[in-house]
Design a protein around this motif. Sequence first.
Motif, mmCIF file in Angstrom:
data_model
loop_
_atom_site.group_PDB
_atom_site.id
_atom_site.type_symbol
_atom_site.label_atom_id
_atom_site.label_comp_id
_atom_site.label_asym_id
_atom_site.label_seq_id
_atom_site.Cartn_x
_atom_site.Cartn_y
_atom_site.Cartn_z
ATOM 1 N N ARG A 1 4.173 -5.916 -8.495
ATOM 2 C CA ARG A 1 3.936 -7.221 -9.140
ATOM 3 C C ARG A 1 4.672 -8.345 -8.415
ATOM 4 O O ARG A 1 4.094 -9.374 -8.081
ATOM 5 C CB ARG A 1 4.362 -7.174 -10.612
ATOM 6 N N ALA A 2 5.944 -8.119 -8.137
ATOM 7 C CA ALA A 2 6.741 -9.142 -7.429
ATOM 8 C C ALA A 2 6.194 -9.371 -6.022
ATOM 9 O O ALA A 2 6.068 -10.506 -5.557
ATOM 10 C CB ALA A 2 8.199 -8.713 -7.373
ATOM 11 N N GLY A 3 5.840 -8.248 -5.374
ATOM 12 C CA GLY A 3 5.336 -8.318 -3.996
ATOM 13 C C GLY A 3 4.025 -9.071 -3.905
ATOM 14 O O GLY A 3 3.804 -9.828 -2.950
ATOM 15 N N GLU A 4 3.173 -8.886 -4.920
ATOM 16 C CA GLU A 4 1.875 -9.567 -4.888
ATOM 17 C C GLU A 4 2.037 -11.075 -5.036
ATOM 18 O O GLU A 4 1.317 -11.840 -4.396
ATOM 19 C CB GLU A 4 0.956 -8.997 -5.967
ATOM 20 N N ILE A 5 2.990 -11.473 -5.888
ATOM 21 C CA ILE A 5 3.256 -12.918 -6.046
ATOM 22 C C ILE A 5 3.758 -13.502 -4.721
ATOM 23 O O ILE A 5 3.279 -14.536 -4.257
ATOM 24 C CB ILE A 5 4.289 -13.167 -7.182
ATOM 25 N N GLU A 6 4.696 -12.792 -4.117
ATOM 26 C CA GLU A 6 5.262 -13.263 -2.852
ATOM 27 C C GLU A 6 4.196 -13.287 -1.755
ATOM 28 O O GLU A 6 4.139 -14.213 -0.949
ATOM 29 C CB GLU A 6 6.403 -12.339 -2.457
ATOM 30 N N LEU A 7 3.348 -12.262 -1.771
ATOM 31 C CA LEU A 7 2.281 -12.181 -0.776
ATOM 32 C C LEU A 7 1.310 -13.353 -0.928
ATOM 33 O O LEU A 7 0.899 -13.963 0.058
ATOM 34 C CB LEU A 7 1.547 -10.844 -0.914
ATOM 35 N N ASP A 8 0.977 -13.659 -2.197
ATOM 36 C CA ASP A 8 0.106 -14.819 -2.446
ATOM 37 C C ASP A 8 0.716 -16.098 -1.893
ATOM 38 O O ASP A 8 0.029 -16.903 -1.260
ATOM 39 C CB ASP A 8 -0.138 -14.990 -3.959
ATOM 40 N N SER B 1 0.839 -1.207 0.000
ATOM 41 C CA SER B 1 0.000 0.000 0.000
ATOM 42 C C SER B 1 0.871 1.254 0.000
ATOM 43 O O SER B 1 0.485 2.294 -0.545
ATOM 44 C CB SER B 1 -0.993 -0.015 1.167
ATOM 45 N N LYS B 2 2.079 1.116 0.563
ATOM 46 C CA LYS B 2 3.022 2.235 0.512
ATOM 47 C C LYS B 2 3.421 2.511 -0.954
ATOM 48 O O LYS B 2 3.435 3.657 -1.408
ATOM 49 C CB LYS B 2 4.265 1.886 1.348
ATOM 50 N N TYR B 3 3.701 1.442 -1.718
ATOM 51 C CA TYR B 3 4.057 1.612 -3.139
ATOM 52 C C TYR B 3 2.909 2.251 -3.918
ATOM 53 O O TYR B 3 3.128 3.134 -4.746
ATOM 54 C CB TYR B 3 4.421 0.267 -3.781
ATOM 55 N N HIS B 4 1.683 1.802 -3.645
ATOM 56 C CA HIS B 4 0.517 2.384 -4.323
ATOM 57 C C HIS B 4 0.408 3.882 -4.027
ATOM 58 O O HIS B 4 0.141 4.691 -4.925
ATOM 59 C CB HIS B 4 -0.765 1.659 -3.891
ATOM 60 N N ALA B 5 0.630 4.229 -2.763
ATOM 61 C CA ALA B 5 0.560 5.648 -2.375
ATOM 62 C C ALA B 5 1.655 6.453 -3.065
ATOM 63 O O ALA B 5 1.417 7.580 -3.528
ATOM 64 C CB ALA B 5 0.685 5.770 -0.851
ATOM 65 N N GLN B 6 2.840 5.848 -3.166
ATOM 66 C CA GLN B 6 3.964 6.537 -3.817
ATOM 67 C C GLN B 6 3.684 6.744 -5.310
ATOM 68 O O GLN B 6 4.046 7.773 -5.880
ATOM 69 C CB GLN B 6 5.263 5.747 -3.608
ATOM 70 N N GLN C 1 7.346 3.153 -12.689
ATOM 71 C CA GLN C 1 7.656 1.833 -13.262
ATOM 72 C C GLN C 1 8.314 0.914 -12.222
ATOM 73 O O GLN C 1 7.971 -0.261 -12.108
ATOM 74 C CB GLN C 1 8.602 1.990 -14.451
ATOM 75 N N LEU C 2 9.232 1.486 -11.482
ATOM 76 C CA LEU C 2 9.934 0.716 -10.454
ATOM 77 C C LEU C 2 8.962 0.209 -9.389
ATOM 78 O O LEU C 2 8.989 -0.951 -8.998
ATOM 79 C CB LEU C 2 11.009 1.598 -9.818
#
Length: 251
Positions: free
Chosen positions: A121-128, A70-75, A114-115
């Motif tokens: 994307r990577a975080g969501e896979i790991e979170l899953d 959520s921090k990345y989304h806010a950024q 982009q970063l």
Amino acid sequence: MSAATQELTVEEKLRQLFNLQRIDSQIDEIQIMKGELPMEVSDLEDEIAGLQTRIDRLQSVVTEMESDLSKYHAQIKEAEMLIQRYQAQLDNVKNNREFEALTKELEMQRLDIQLKEKKIRAGEIELDNKRDTLKGTEDRIEKKKKELDAKKVELNQIIEKTDQEEKTLRGQSMAAREHVEERLIRAYDKVRTSYRNGLAVVTVERNSCGGCFNKIPPQLQLEIAQHRKIIACEHCGRILVDSLILGIDGE
Ligand SMILES: [Zn+2]
């Protein structure tokens, strides 16, 4: 009583011994049931505690990862706002230097977006993955808790039930002992205590000793079947009876 004992045939003595063994084996069974269940209960409790620690750790990892995302989304939102602002400023640039500075700033914000998107994307896979592991561990702990409840119920039932049963069996064992002559009782007790399974009187099964499973020579088998004397296995010392004796025994 001693006179009566003397008059017993070998066959009767063997049957008495076998009867005593049967009662004592039932007592052994109760001991085994009692002996293993408390251990199984405490093993399960340990396992559940271990799983709970794992769940707690996984939950805090998941929470941390969610907060990162959520921090990345806010950024990203912030960068998008900056881009809008810079683009508006581009319309009012006064010189080339200002234009270049704004263009560079825009590029940086776009790269940053982009970063962050890549990290998301990577975080969501790991979170899953972590959530799957967490779910699996939670399922396992539920299963173990049910197992533990069942074991506890079983243990309590055994304790409740066996107290009386064991008392009765011990009484029967004492009574059965009184019928067996002293010399045989001593031999019986000696062999019984030297083996974990507590068997001192065994049947001949498939031409072998029912205690140690060594083959019994045909001649010895014949003698066992004749019930003329009490015969012990030459390998393990257990008293051997033939299954015919059990057939005769109507109990
Ligand atoms: Zn044997």
